[in-house]
Design an enzyme around this catalytic site. Structure first.
Site, PDB file in Angstrom:
ATOM      1  N   TYR A  13       0.823  -1.222   0.000  1.00 43.89           N
ATOM      2  CA  TYR A  13       0.000   0.000   0.000  1.00 43.89           C
ATOM      3  C   TYR A  13       0.861   1.280   0.000  1.00 43.89           C
ATOM      4  O   TYR A  13       0.825   2.061  -0.951  1.00 43.89           O
ATOM      5  CB  TYR A  13      -0.918  -0.062   1.217  1.00 43.89           C
ATOM      6  N   LEU A  35       5.077 -10.458  -1.856  1.00 44.72           N
ATOM      7  CA  LEU A  35       3.665 -10.524  -2.280  1.00 44.72           C
ATOM      8  C   LEU A  35       2.768 -11.191  -1.233  1.00 44.72           C
ATOM      9  O   LEU A  35       1.692 -11.668  -1.571  1.00 44.72           O
ATOM     10  CB  LEU A  35       3.523 -11.206  -3.650  1.00 44.72           C
ATOM     11  N   SER A 126       5.855   3.950  13.012  1.00 41.67           N
ATOM     12  CA  SER A 126       4.417   4.122  13.227  1.00 41.67           C
ATOM     13  C   SER A 126       4.180   4.867  14.519  1.00 41.67           C
ATOM     14  O   SER A 126       4.975   4.758  15.473  1.00 41.67           O
ATOM     15  CB  SER A 126       3.802   2.721  13.310  1.00 41.67           C
ATOM     16  N   TYR A 151       2.956  -6.008  17.361  1.00 40.12           N
ATOM     17  CA  TYR A 151       3.283  -5.184  16.187  1.00 40.12           C
ATOM     18  C   TYR A 151       3.959  -3.889  16.633  1.00 40.12           C
ATOM     19  O   TYR A 151       5.016  -3.504  16.120  1.00 40.12           O
ATOM     20  CB  TYR A 151       1.997  -4.871  15.397  1.00 40.12           C
ATOM     21  N   LYS A 155       7.964  -2.288  16.112  1.00 36.15           N
ATOM     22  CA  LYS A 155       8.362  -0.965  15.594  1.00 36.15           C
ATOM     23  C   LYS A 155       9.294  -0.263  16.600  1.00 36.15           C
ATOM     24  O   LYS A 155      10.267   0.379  16.214  1.00 36.15           O
ATOM     25  CB  LYS A 155       7.127  -0.107  15.294  1.00 36.15           C
ATOM     26  N   TYR A 177       4.422   7.019  10.874  1.00 34.64           N
ATOM     27  CA  TYR A 177       3.135   7.314  10.233  1.00 34.64           C
ATOM     28  C   TYR A 177       2.033   7.287  11.275  1.00 34.64           C
ATOM     29  O   TYR A 177       1.980   6.393  12.110  1.00 34.64           O
ATOM     30  CB  TYR A 177       2.763   6.258   9.188  1.00 34.64           C
ATOM     31  N   LEU A 200      -9.844   0.917   9.487  1.00 37.98           N
ATOM     32  CA  LEU A 200     -11.161   1.557   9.393  1.00 37.98           C
ATOM     33  C   LEU A 200     -11.581   1.880   7.951  1.00 37.98           C
ATOM     34  O   LEU A 200     -12.683   1.503   7.531  1.00 37.98           O
ATOM     35  CB  LEU A 200     -11.157   2.850  10.234  1.00 37.98           C
ATOM     36  N   ARG A 231      -8.044   9.592  15.918  1.00 43.00           N
ATOM     37  CA  ARG A 231      -6.805   9.315  15.191  1.00 43.00           C
ATOM     38  C   ARG A 231      -6.477  10.485  14.270  1.00 43.00           C
ATOM     39  O   ARG A 231      -7.326  11.318  13.975  1.00 43.00           O
ATOM     40  CB  ARG A 231      -6.969   8.066  14.295  1.00 43.00           C
ATOM     41  N   PRO A 296      -9.598  -4.820  21.638  1.00 44.23           N
ATOM     42  CA  PRO A 296      -8.428  -4.879  22.525  1.00 44.23           C
ATOM     43  C   PRO A 296      -7.195  -4.260  21.842  1.00 44.23           C
ATOM     44  O   PRO A 296      -6.993  -4.455  20.644  1.00 44.23           O
ATOM     45  CB  PRO A 296      -8.211  -6.384  22.744  1.00 44.23           C
TER      46      PRO A 296
HETATM   47  C1  UD1 Z   1      -2.885   1.092  14.195  1.00 48.38           C
HETATM   48  C2  UD1 Z   1      -1.714   1.927  14.665  1.00 48.38           C
HETATM   49  C3  UD1 Z   1      -0.989   2.465  13.464  1.00 48.38           C
HETATM   50  C4  UD1 Z   1      -0.602   1.318  12.559  1.00 48.38           C
HETATM   51  C5  UD1 Z   1      -1.850   0.594  12.100  1.00 48.38           C
HETATM   52  C6  UD1 Z   1      -1.480  -0.593  11.242  1.00 48.38           C
HETATM   53  C7  UD1 Z   1      -2.115   2.992  16.814  1.00 48.38           C
HETATM   54  C8  UD1 Z   1      -2.611   4.198  17.514  1.00 48.38           C
HETATM   55  N1  UD1 Z   1      -2.192   3.031  15.493  1.00 48.38           N
HETATM   56  O1  UD1 Z   1      -3.799   1.944  13.601  1.00 48.38           O
HETATM   57  O2  UD1 Z   1       0.159   3.124  13.897  1.00 48.38           O
HETATM   58  O3  UD1 Z   1       0.113   1.786  11.436  1.00 48.38           O
HETATM   59  O4  UD1 Z   1      -2.512   0.119  13.254  1.00 48.38           O
HETATM   60  O5  UD1 Z   1      -2.603  -1.341  10.905  1.00 48.38           O
HETATM   61  O6  UD1 Z   1      -1.641   2.032  17.378  1.00 48.38           O
HETATM   62  N2  UD1 Z   1     -12.220   0.940  13.837  1.00 48.38           N
HETATM   63  C9  UD1 Z   1     -13.570   0.628  13.979  1.00 48.38           C
HETATM   64  N3  UD1 Z   1     -14.085  -0.378  13.216  1.00 48.38           N
HETATM   65  C10 UD1 Z   1     -13.330  -1.098  12.324  1.00 48.38           C
HETATM   66  C11 UD1 Z   1     -11.940  -0.753  12.194  1.00 48.38           C
HETATM   67  C12 UD1 Z   1     -11.429   0.263  12.975  1.00 48.38           C
HETATM   68  O7  UD1 Z   1     -14.280   1.246  14.749  1.00 48.38           O
HETATM   69  O8  UD1 Z   1     -13.854  -2.008  11.693  1.00 48.38           O
HETATM   70  C13 UD1 Z   1     -11.658   2.035  14.645  1.00 48.38           C
HETATM   71  C14 UD1 Z   1     -10.549   1.584  15.579  1.00 48.38           C
HETATM   72  O9  UD1 Z   1     -11.066   1.174  16.806  1.00 48.38           O
HETATM   73  C15 UD1 Z   1      -9.738   2.881  15.684  1.00 48.38           C
HETATM   74  C16 UD1 Z   1      -9.922   3.552  14.328  1.00 48.38           C
HETATM   75  O10 UD1 Z   1     -11.067   2.951  13.753  1.00 48.38           O
HETATM   76  O11 UD1 Z   1     -10.280   3.685  16.655  1.00 48.38           O
HETATM   77  C17 UD1 Z   1      -8.743   3.365  13.402  1.00 48.38           C
HETATM   78  O12 UD1 Z   1      -8.431   1.985  13.352  1.00 48.38           O
HETATM   79  P1  UD1 Z   1      -7.400   1.377  12.298  1.00 48.38           P
HETATM   80  O13 UD1 Z   1      -7.706   1.900  10.939  1.00 48.38           O
HETATM   81  O14 UD1 Z   1      -7.394  -0.103  12.497  1.00 48.38           O
HETATM   82  O15 UD1 Z   1      -6.032   1.999  12.683  1.00 48.38           O
HETATM   83  P2  UD1 Z   1      -5.278   2.041  14.098  1.00 48.38           P
HETATM   84  O16 UD1 Z   1      -5.633   0.875  14.929  1.00 48.38           O
HETATM   85  O17 UD1 Z   1      -5.447   3.403  14.650  1.00 48.38           O
END
Ligand code: UD1
Length: 338
Positions: A13, A35, A126, A151, A155, A177, A200, A231, A296
């Site tokens: 990505y 890959l 990260s 993870y 880092k 990042y 997300l 975030r 979690p």
């Molecule tokens: C985390 C790390 C980031 C890392 C990334 C790699 C932290 C603060 N961030 O990102 O540095 O590069 O993982 O994958 O540790 N959410 C939902 N529903 C979903 C998916 C996500 O509500 O289905 C929420 C999560 O709870 C979070 C936000 O969306 O609050 C962002 O989540 P996500 O995109 O997974 O990224 P991080 O966990 O912040």
């Protein structure tokens, strides 16, 4: 310095977007990717955007023989190391896989770099290294808390390894990042889907496309204005551009031993519910979602103070979160059109 840059994870990505920016700045990326998460289609996408053929090696960064052959043949002048496992949740299930992969790939690279006297490396770090910080925004001097996941621990450890090795003549920039999102505005490259998205924005776009039944919002009882996590979402092209700025910065530095870190975020905290609303506004698509339990390992709120990167690297994010969401949606539609 040779204008060939080894881009590990360049079929992934962020690496694929960095390869585009490198080519557009006159560099020649040499992509190494196993890959496992990357995809050849992204290498084709880089070629389509830039109208240039791309040097691609399929293989694992831990394969020292392959690295040796690659360095001997291509003679890269610097390395951008994107290749890593990156799922927070998966790392809790398979910690050994994360420690093996993320630590050994870095050590293999550093060994071969030393052997070939390549001293410049830009590392994909990260914001996860900060854990749950006591105060936000975080600067690069904010102390690390215990990592929330294996993870995150990898880092932190990789940064430590780089700092230690830098004392013996390595020049390192570690880019932390925050949350890269979106896709290239051309929609030729973006995040390649593999299984159920953990992040997300890919989940939002797949839910909007009907591939997933609904988005589950992980937790709405956090100490934040709307109860959902906060975030710092940044367009992936802005993250990629920062790498080219970082490379210029590295080339300007005189010191033979260097270890510097930079936050890459836009400096604005946005909640999960705000992201849903913004997505609906920019795309006109209404999203099915429901509240669910906390995930979690999630940090409650974090966003960057990106001023060090903005000043030292002469870099500034150019895209808004709205544009990033629109580009993510356009990429999703492109995937569905085949
Ligand atoms: C985390 C790390 C980031 C890392 C990334 C790699 C932290 C603060 N961030 O990102 O540095 O590069 O993982 O994958 O540790 N959410 C939902 N529903 C979903 C998916 C996500 O509500 O289905 C929420 C999560 O709870 C979070 C936000 O969306 O609050 C962002 O989540 P996500 O995109 O997974 O990224 P991080 O966990 O912040």
């Amino acid at each position: 310095m040779s204008n060939k840059i080894l881009v590990t994870g360049g079929a992934g990505y962020i690496g694929s977007h960095a390869a585009v920016e490198l080519i557009q700045d006159g560099y020649e990326p040499v992509i190494l990717d196993n890959l496992s998460a990357g995809n050849r289609k992204l290498v084709e996408g880089i070629e389509r955007i830039t109208a240039k053929p791309v040097l691609f090696y399929e293989g694992d960064c831990r394969d020292r023989n392959l690295l040796y052959r690659l360095f001997e043949k291509e003679k890269p002048g610097a390395v951008m190391h994107f290749a890593a496992l990156k799922s927070v949740g998966e790392s809790v299930q398979k910690p050994l896989a994360y420690y093996h992969n993320n630590l050994d790939s870095l050590m293999a690279l550093l060994e071969v770099m030393q052997r070939f006297e390549v001293s410049n490396i830009i590392f994909s770090s990260s914001c996860t290294v900060y854990g749950q910080p006591d105060s936000i925004p975080v600067t690069e001097d904010t102390p690390f808390k215990k990592a929330e996941s294996p993870y995150g621990a990898t880092k932190q450890m990789c940064e430590r390894i780089l700092e230690d090795v830098s004392a013996n003549g390595l020049r390192v920039l570690s880019l932390r990042y925050f949350n890269p999102i979106g896709a290239h505005p051309s929609a030729h490259i973006g995040e390649w889907p593999s299984g159920v998205p953990g992040n997300l924005v890919p989940f939002i776009t797949q839910a909007a496309a009907g591939i997933r039944k609904e988005l589950v919002v992980f937790g709405n009882d956090y100490q934040t204005p709307d109860g959902t996590c906060i975030r710092d979402y940044i367009h992936v092209v802005d993250v990629a551009r920062a790498h080219v700025h970082a490379l210029h910065y590295l080339q300007q530095q005189k010191s033979s031993a260097l270890f510097e870190v930079f936050n890459l975020g836009i400096g604005r905290g946005v909640s999960v519910l705000e992201m849903i609303r913004l997505f609906e506004q920019v795309t006109g698509v209404s999203l099915r979602w429901r509240k669910g339990p906390r995930r979690p390992g999630d940090v409650e709120k974090i966003y960057a103070d990106p001023s060090r990167a903005m000043h030292a690297l002469a870099w500034k994010p150019q895209f808004s979160i709205q544009q990033a969401l629109l580009h993510a949606w356009q990429w999703q539609q492109k995937l569905q059109d085949g």
